[in-house]
Design a protein around this motif. Structure first.
Motif, PDB file in Angstrom:
ATOM      1  N   THR A  80      24.715  -6.687 -13.096  1.00  0.00           N
ATOM      2  CA  THR A  80      24.807  -6.011 -11.808  1.00  0.00           C
ATOM      3  C   THR A  80      25.106  -4.529 -11.983  1.00  0.00           C
ATOM      4  O   THR A  80      25.082  -3.772 -11.019  1.00  0.00           O
ATOM      5  N   ALA A  81      25.414  -4.107 -13.201  1.00  0.00           N
ATOM      6  CA  ALA A  81      25.687  -2.697 -13.468  1.00  0.00           C
ATOM      7  C   ALA A  81      24.407  -1.885 -13.349  1.00  0.00           C
ATOM      8  O   ALA A  81      23.303  -2.392 -13.522  1.00  0.00           O
ATOM      9  N   GLN A  82      24.579  -0.612 -13.029  1.00  0.00           N
ATOM     10  CA  GLN A  82      23.450   0.317 -13.061  1.00  0.00           C
ATOM     11  C   GLN A  82      23.364   0.914 -14.462  1.00  0.00           C
ATOM     12  O   GLN A  82      24.375   1.339 -15.023  1.00  0.00           O
ATOM     13  N   LEU A  83      22.163   0.944 -15.000  1.00  0.00           N
ATOM     14  CA  LEU A  83      21.941   1.457 -16.354  1.00  0.00           C
ATOM     15  C   LEU A  83      21.129   2.734 -16.245  1.00  0.00           C
ATOM     16  O   LEU A  83      20.001   2.738 -15.743  1.00  0.00           O
ATOM     17  N   ILE A  84      21.699   3.826 -16.727  1.00  0.00           N
ATOM     18  CA  ILE A  84      21.108   5.145 -16.554  1.00  0.00           C
ATOM     19  C   ILE A  84      20.708   5.704 -17.907  1.00  0.00           C
ATOM     20  O   ILE A  84      21.515   5.794 -18.835  1.00  0.00           O
ATOM     21  N   THR A  85      19.447   6.066 -18.039  1.00  0.00           N
ATOM     22  CA  THR A  85      18.940   6.626 -19.293  1.00  0.00           C
ATOM     23  C   THR A  85      19.493   8.025 -19.504  1.00  0.00           C
ATOM     24  O   THR A  85      19.454   8.874 -18.600  1.00  0.00           O
TER      25      THR A  85
ATOM     26  N   ILE B 181      31.644  -5.112 -20.683  1.00  0.00           N
ATOM     27  CA  ILE B 181      30.695  -5.387 -19.600  1.00  0.00           C
ATOM     28  C   ILE B 181      31.419  -5.855 -18.349  1.00  0.00           C
ATOM     29  O   ILE B 181      31.134  -5.411 -17.230  1.00  0.00           O
ATOM     30  N   ARG B 182      32.387  -6.753 -18.506  1.00  0.00           N
ATOM     31  CA  ARG B 182      33.111  -7.273 -17.346  1.00  0.00           C
ATOM     32  C   ARG B 182      33.889  -6.163 -16.632  1.00  0.00           C
ATOM     33  O   ARG B 182      33.973  -6.146 -15.400  1.00  0.00           O
ATOM     34  N   LEU B 183      34.468  -5.258 -17.407  1.00  0.00           N
ATOM     35  CA  LEU B 183      35.193  -4.142 -16.799  1.00  0.00           C
ATOM     36  C   LEU B 183      34.248  -3.245 -15.998  1.00  0.00           C
ATOM     37  O   LEU B 183      34.602  -2.753 -14.920  1.00  0.00           O
ATOM     38  N   ILE B 184      33.052  -3.029 -16.521  1.00  0.00           N
ATOM     39  CA  ILE B 184      32.074  -2.171 -15.826  1.00  0.00           C
ATOM     40  C   ILE B 184      31.534  -2.876 -14.584  1.00  0.00           C
ATOM     41  O   ILE B 184      31.492  -2.307 -13.482  1.00  0.00           O
ATOM     42  N   GLU B 185      31.119  -4.132 -14.737  1.00  0.00           N
ATOM     43  CA  GLU B 185      30.527  -4.851 -13.603  1.00  0.00           C
ATOM     44  C   GLU B 185      31.539  -5.094 -12.483  1.00  0.00           C
ATOM     45  O   GLU B 185      31.153  -5.215 -11.315  1.00  0.00           O
ATOM     46  N   SER B 186      32.824  -5.140 -12.817  1.00  0.00           N
ATOM     47  CA  SER B 186      33.860  -5.362 -11.801  1.00  0.00           C
ATOM     48  C   SER B 186      34.317  -4.078 -11.138  1.00  0.00           C
ATOM     49  O   SER B 186      35.218  -4.097 -10.287  1.00  0.00           O
TER      50      SER B 186
ATOM     51  N   VAL C 101      27.270   1.919 -15.297  1.00  0.00           N
ATOM     52  CA  VAL C 101      28.253   2.194 -14.241  1.00  0.00           C
ATOM     53  C   VAL C 101      28.309   1.005 -13.294  1.00  0.00           C
ATOM     54  O   VAL C 101      27.369   0.212 -13.230  1.00  0.00           O
ATOM     55  N   PRO C 102      29.395   0.871 -12.531  1.00  0.00           N
ATOM     56  CA  PRO C 102      29.511  -0.246 -11.593  1.00  0.00           C
ATOM     57  C   PRO C 102      28.375  -0.277 -10.580  1.00  0.00           C
ATOM     58  O   PRO C 102      27.721   0.740 -10.326  1.00  0.00           O
ATOM     59  N   PRO C 103      28.123  -1.402  -9.953  1.00  0.00           N
ATOM     60  CA  PRO C 103      26.964  -1.580  -9.076  1.00  0.00           C
ATOM     61  C   PRO C 103      26.807  -0.537  -7.987  1.00  0.00           C
ATOM     62  O   PRO C 103      25.700  -0.065  -7.737  1.00  0.00           O
ATOM     63  N   ALA C 104      27.884  -0.112  -7.330  1.00  0.00           N
ATOM     64  CA  ALA C 104      27.752   0.793  -6.188  1.00  0.00           C
ATOM     65  C   ALA C 104      28.060   2.244  -6.537  1.00  0.00           C
ATOM     66  O   ALA C 104      28.150   3.090  -5.656  1.00  0.00           O
TER      67      ALA C 104
END
Length: 317
Positions: free
Chosen positions: A260-265, A237-242, A175-178
């Protein structure tokens, strides 16, 4: 004595369906292919092809020849493999088909090892989707394929191909950073269900990853809003990080890079299996053994590199 080269053309026609596709696959002209098949008909003394509109179909007698030709070609390949094995050196050409994330994470290291340890070996790499590549390896377009298998989605099986597991990697929600900053959300199900209203990025329909991702979302209780489709994981990846999308990503894509993305298990920590396949008749070729060894050694280093890359980027849950 039947001409093996002409018999191979007949088998290629059975596999590819048209004279034009056979010609393209073997770098010949359609007229040359047609002439050689006509000569084969004269040799066997029976009709092998019949017209069906603009296409041609194999007769029952041709199907018999194709079955025997498959066995002959397999035996000849086995003979070549045994001969090469007796020389105990990896030489010649190995044509490898590989999907994108494996091409980025595994092939550079493996090629470096092969260049250092087997300088007389030439490796040719082509990017292909796994299901297509397995078929093309069976059809002898490639010598080795690196393919993938997602949970609950079996890869296609071809009787002449073996299957050797190379590695596994985790599948996580990216998911995106914030996206979850200060939300207090906990638990994989809560995180995934919370993405019901998000814009998703996935591979095109028909890909195993797309089928698995859609099923995962449906099990979490929603139909994903897939606004972006691309087979390019770097674009995903670019779409997610942006901040424009969320997605389900394999750990292999993070090799050698932070994020910079958050990675959730996810619940149950699902994993995909990455494996190699070759035709069994060629499995003992030193060149094939060398490629598999280099890939295995490179893959064994991946978990530590993936963890380092993830830790250098966004938060994990």
């Amino acid at each position: 004595m039947l001409d093996v080269r002409r018999l191979r053309l007949l088998r290629e026609l059975a596999i590819r369906g048209t004279l034009a596709e056979v010609a393209a696959a073997l770098n010949q002209s359609p007229s040359s292919v047609s002439q050689q098949l006509a000569q084969l008909e004269k040799e066997v003394g029976v009709a092998l092809l019949r017209k069906s509109g603009r296409r041609v179909q194999l007769t029952p007698q041709a199907e018999i020849l194709v079955e025997h030709t498959t066995a002959v070609l397999e035996r000849l390949e086995l003979a070549e493999s045994d001969l090469a094995a007796s020389l105990e050196s990896a030489t010649g050409v190995v044509r490898i088909a590989v999907f994108q994330s494996a091409a980025l994470a595994l092939m550079p290291g493996a090629l470096t090892l092969l260049a250092h340890e087997h300088p007389q070996l030439r490796v040719e790499m082509t990017q292909r989707e796994p299901e297509t590549a397995l078929y093309e390896t069976w059809a002898r377009d490639f010598d080795l394929v690196i393919a993938e298998q997602y949970p609950g989605h079996a890869a296609p099986r071809h009787p002449e191909l073996d299957k050797v597991e190379l590695t596994t990697d985790g599948l996580r929600l990216a998911v995106p950073p914030a996206e979850f900053g200060g939300s207090g959300a906990s638990g994989a199900d809560v995180a995934l269900a919370g993405m019901a209203g998000a814009a998703w990025v996935m591979e095109p329909r028909g890909a195993a990853s797309r089928h698995w991702a859609e099923q995962t979302c449906r099990r979490a209780g929603f139909e994903p809003d897939v606004r972006f489709e691309t087979a390019d994981l770097q674009a995903q990846i670019r779409l997610i990080e942006s901040g424009n999308a969320v997605g389900l990503m394999p750990d292999l894509v993070w090799t050698g890079r932070g994020t910079t993305a958050q990675l959730i298990t996810l619940d149950g920590a699902p994993q995909r299996t990455i494996f190699t396949s070759v035709r069994r008749a060629s499995a003992r070729r030193p060149a094939i053994l060398a490629c598999r060894d280099a890939l295995a050694r490179t893959a064994s280093k991946q978990p530590a590199e993936q963890m380092a890359a993830r830790n250098s980027g966004g938060a994990q849950r």
